[in-house]
Each structure stands twice: as structure tokens, then as C-alpha cells.
Design an enzyme around this catalytic site. Structure first.
Site, PDB file in Angstrom:
ATOM      1  N   GLU A   1       4.411 -42.848  11.857  1.00  0.00           N
ATOM      2  CA  GLU A   1       4.933 -43.974  11.062  1.00  0.00           C
ATOM      3  C   GLU A   1       4.061 -45.208  11.233  1.00  0.00           C
ATOM      4  OE1 GLU A   1       8.894 -43.745  12.672  1.00  0.00           O
ATOM      5  OE2 GLU A   1       9.189 -41.844  11.639  1.00  0.00           O
TER       6      GLU A   1
ATOM      7  N   SER B   1      12.409 -33.267  14.068  1.00  0.00           N
ATOM      8  CA  SER B   1      13.735 -32.673  13.891  1.00  0.00           C
ATOM      9  C   SER B   1      14.169 -31.778  15.053  1.00  0.00           C
ATOM     10  CB  SER B   1      13.813 -31.915  12.561  1.00  0.00           C
ATOM     11  OG  SER B   1      13.585 -32.797  11.469  1.00  0.00           O
TER      12      SER B   1
ATOM     13  N   GLY C   1      12.176 -36.355  10.710  1.00  0.00           N
ATOM     14  CA  GLY C   1      13.295 -36.949   9.989  1.00  0.00           C
ATOM     15  C   GLY C   1      13.703 -36.179   8.739  1.00  0.00           C
TER      16      GLY C   1
ATOM     17  N   ASN D   1      13.080 -41.296  20.915  1.00  0.00           N
ATOM     18  CA  ASN D   1      12.433 -42.384  20.193  1.00  0.00           C
ATOM     19  C   ASN D   1      13.473 -42.994  19.256  1.00  0.00           C
ATOM     20  OD1 ASN D   1      10.839 -44.065  18.675  1.00  0.00           O
ATOM     21  ND2 ASN D   1       9.679 -42.425  17.655  1.00  0.00           N
ATOM     22  N   TRP D   2      13.995 -44.138  19.667  1.00  0.00           N
ATOM     23  CA  TRP D   2      15.084 -44.747  18.893  1.00  0.00           C
ATOM     24  C   TRP D   2      14.587 -45.393  17.604  1.00  0.00           C
ATOM     25  CZ3 TRP D   2      18.534 -47.701  23.039  1.00  0.00           C
ATOM     26  CH2 TRP D   2      19.043 -46.760  23.934  1.00  0.00           C
ATOM     27  N   LYS D   3      13.280 -45.586  17.493  1.00  0.00           N
ATOM     28  CA  LYS D   3      12.713 -46.254  16.307  1.00  0.00           C
ATOM     29  C   LYS D   3      13.417 -47.593  16.082  1.00  0.00           C
ATOM     30  CE  LYS D   3      11.366 -41.767  14.593  1.00  0.00           C
ATOM     31  NZ  LYS D   3      11.035 -40.889  13.457  1.00  0.00           N
TER      32      LYS D   3
ATOM     33  N   HIS E   1       2.173 -43.121  16.663  1.00  0.00           N
ATOM     34  CA  HIS E   1       3.210 -42.398  15.927  1.00  0.00           C
ATOM     35  C   HIS E   1       2.821 -42.385  14.451  1.00  0.00           C
ATOM     36  CE1 HIS E   1       7.019 -41.360  14.082  1.00  0.00           C
ATOM     37  NE2 HIS E   1       7.380 -40.874  15.263  1.00  0.00           N
TER      38      HIS E   1
ATOM     39  N   GLU F   1       3.470 -33.919  16.482  1.00  0.00           N
ATOM     40  CA  GLU F   1       4.573 -34.161  15.554  1.00  0.00           C
ATOM     41  C   GLU F   1       4.100 -33.934  14.121  1.00  0.00           C
ATOM     42  OE1 GLU F   1       7.701 -36.955  17.447  1.00  0.00           O
ATOM     43  OE2 GLU F   1       6.215 -38.194  16.458  1.00  0.00           O
TER      44      GLU F   1
ATOM     45  N   GLY G   1      13.650 -38.045  17.699  1.00  0.00           N
ATOM     46  CA  GLY G   1      14.051 -39.243  16.959  1.00  0.00           C
ATOM     47  C   GLY G   1      15.543 -39.265  16.707  1.00  0.00           C
ATOM     48  N   GLY G   2      15.949 -38.836  15.519  1.00  0.00           N
ATOM     49  CA  GLY G   2      17.348 -38.907  15.091  1.00  0.00           C
ATOM     50  C   GLY G   2      18.350 -38.398  16.117  1.00  0.00           C
TER      51      GLY G   2
HETATM   52  P1  PGA Z   1      12.979 -36.875  14.327  1.00  0.00           P
HETATM   53  O1  PGA Z   1      11.792 -37.888  14.735  1.00  0.00           O
HETATM   54  O2  PGA Z   1      13.416 -36.180  15.565  1.00  0.00           O
HETATM   55  O3  PGA Z   1      14.041 -37.751  13.736  1.00  0.00           O
HETATM   56  O4  PGA Z   1      12.386 -35.918  13.327  1.00  0.00           O
HETATM   57  C1  PGA Z   1      10.846 -37.526  15.688  1.00  0.00           C
HETATM   58  C2  PGA Z   1       9.843 -38.640  15.858  1.00  0.00           C
HETATM   59  O5  PGA Z   1       9.440 -39.233  14.853  1.00  0.00           O
HETATM   60  O6  PGA Z   1       9.426 -38.954  17.000  1.00  0.00           O
END
Ligand code: PGA
Length: 250
Positions: A97, A213, A173, A9-11, A95, A167, A234-235
Site C-alpha cells: 500500500e 487474507s 484484503g 498490521n492494523w493499518k 508494504h 504478500e 491485516g483484517g
Molecule cells: P490482509 O492484509 O490480512 O487484510 O489481507 C495483510 C497486509 O496487508 O499486511
């Protein structure tokens, strides 16, 4: 056997050239053939990346979001039918966010999932609790309430085509990963609640991804858990080497 999935997930990261380069590097790297790799990229990049990912590289694309209405006067939004019309198969829904910053409710998430299923696309439905709820020990109840508001209202045919991602918000993050035991406990609880509505066989067929993470250093242990079928990353998906190591961690 459930489908093993590594989804990046590149966000809201990477400008155009960097995004194309990252996708190219992942496409070219030797990857575990048995793992479905999905890149959830900014919508602007879905069309240009379609070609790359359809070059026999065994990579699929996902939108990171879609609107909950089919079409109309929603300036700046993207409809499911638009995403489908360029051949993208997956879309992240709910998600944390989006829930937190854009006020998305389970009602909206259900509408999105229904539109996705109607169009032949597949949702990646996210759920997970905030830190305060985890500290109170109410995480199972919290996530079950989320599921009851949307996911568990799908028909059997629809849920069979849905990917679930657990999640925990406190792990996204933050560098703090849920332990493999914490992940397994919640994944088993999610599968149990799906089984209670649709039966064990349906529940056993659904891929449940862990997100929060995930890195190459913890992916293997997480993926070894009986009910963890992959990761939503994500990251660590923003760097080709690191993400490919995660794909190959199964
Ligand atoms: P993260 O994000 O791996 O940076 O914790 C995961 C996500 O929000 O899908």
C-alpha cells in the site's frame, strides 16, 4: 530453528479507545509462548502501548512506516530516530500500500532499512507481486527484482536482523489467500535468492512471513509449510479472538 512470528498490521483502523482495548485483550489472552507476537499499530498509539506490551506479555510493537531521511523538514513524517527513542523495535518497510499509494521505491526502502539497522531497530520488509504479474507466471522474477533493489543490498549482519514478508497484492484484503503451495513456492524462492548472496546458513535463519487474507481458518495450513515462518495479518488482526487463534495456529 527460525523464530515463529505472528504480526498484526492494523493499518489505518481503530480510534484510540478501541485500539487500547484490542491491545489489552490480546495481551491478556493465553498465547503460544514460542511465537513472537508483533502489533504494527498507527504511530500515534506506539507510545501509549509501550507500557502495556512491556508488562511481560511477550508482545512487541512495530511502526507501520518511517521516513527514508534521517531527520529534517518533512512535515507530517516520522523519523526512525523518533520511533527508536520510545523503545519500539520493529518497523514495516515497503508494504504494497505504501509502494502503490505513496510511490515508495526500492531506493527509498533501502534507505529506510539502513536507518533502521543503524538505530538498532529491525525492519519487516514486504515484497509481493500484483495479479497481472501472477497471471503471466512472472511472480518469481518480479519479487526477485524487488529484493535485488533493496533487501539483497544489505550487509550480512543487517539481513540477519531483518524479517521478510511475502504478500501477494492480489491476496491482500481480498479474502483470496494464496494456496499453501503457492506461498511455499515463493517463500522457498525468496530464501534461495537470499542464500545465493549470503549463503544457506544465513538464509535458513531468516523468518519469512506470509501476508494476504490470513485467517484462523487458513493459518495452520500456511504455517505448516517448510518456509513459511508466520504471518503478517491485516483484517483478521483487528479482532482479538481471531488474531489470538492465528497466534495459536502454529
Ligand atoms: P490482509 O492484509 O490480512 O487484510 O489481507 C495483510 C497486509 O496487508 O499486511
Amino acid at each position: 530453528m527460525r523464530q515463529k512470528i505472528a504480526a498484526g498490521n492494523w493499518k489505518m483502523n481503530k480510534n484510540y479507545n478501541d485500539a487500547m482495548e484490542l491491545a489489552q485483550l490480546i495481551t491478556e489472552a493465553p498465547r503460544n509462548e514460542g511465537v513472537l507476537t508483533i502489533l504494527a499499530v498507527p504511530s500515534l498509539y506506539l507510545a501509549p502501548l509501550q507500557e502495556l506490551t512491556h508488562s511481560g506479555a511477550n508482545i512487541d510493537l512495530a511502526a507501520q512506516n518511517c521516513h527514508h531521511e534521517a531527520i529534517g523538514a518533512y512535515t507530517g513524517e516520522i523519523a526512525v530516530s523518533m520511533i527508536e527513542s520510545i523503545g519500539v523495535q520493529y518497523c514495516i518497510v515497503g508494504h504494497s500500500e505504501r509502494r502503490e499509494y505513496f510511490g515508495e521505491t526500492e531506493d527509498m526502502l533501502l534507505k529506510k532499512m539502513l536507518l533502521l539497522h543503524q538505530s538498532g531497530m529491525k525492519p519487516i520488509y514486504c515484497c509481493g507481486e500484483p495479479l497481472a504479474i501472477r497471471k503471466e507466471g512472472k511472480h518469481k522474477e518480479y519479487v526477485l527484482t524487488q529484493l535485488q533493489g533493496s533487501l539483497l543490498k544489505l550487509t550480512e549482519a543487517q539481513i540477519k536482523r531483518t524479517i521478510v514478508a511475502y504478500e501477494p497484492i492480489w491476496a491482500i484484503g481480498t479474502g483470496e489467500t494464496a494456496s499453501s503451495a503457492q506461498a511455499q513456492e515463493m517463500h522457498a524462492a525468496i530464501r534461495e535468492s537470499i542464500a545465493a548472496v549470503y549463503g544457506q546458513e544465513v538464509a535458513d535463519g531468516i523468518s519469512i512471513l506470509y501476508g494476504g487474507s490470513v485467517k484462523s481458518s487458513n493459518a495452520n495450513e500456511l504455517f505448516m509449510q517448510a518456509d513459511v515462518d508466520g504471518g503478517l495479518v491485516g483484517g483478521a488482526s483487528l479482532e482479538a479472538d481471531e488474531f489470538v487463534k492465528i497466534i495459536n495456529a502454529f
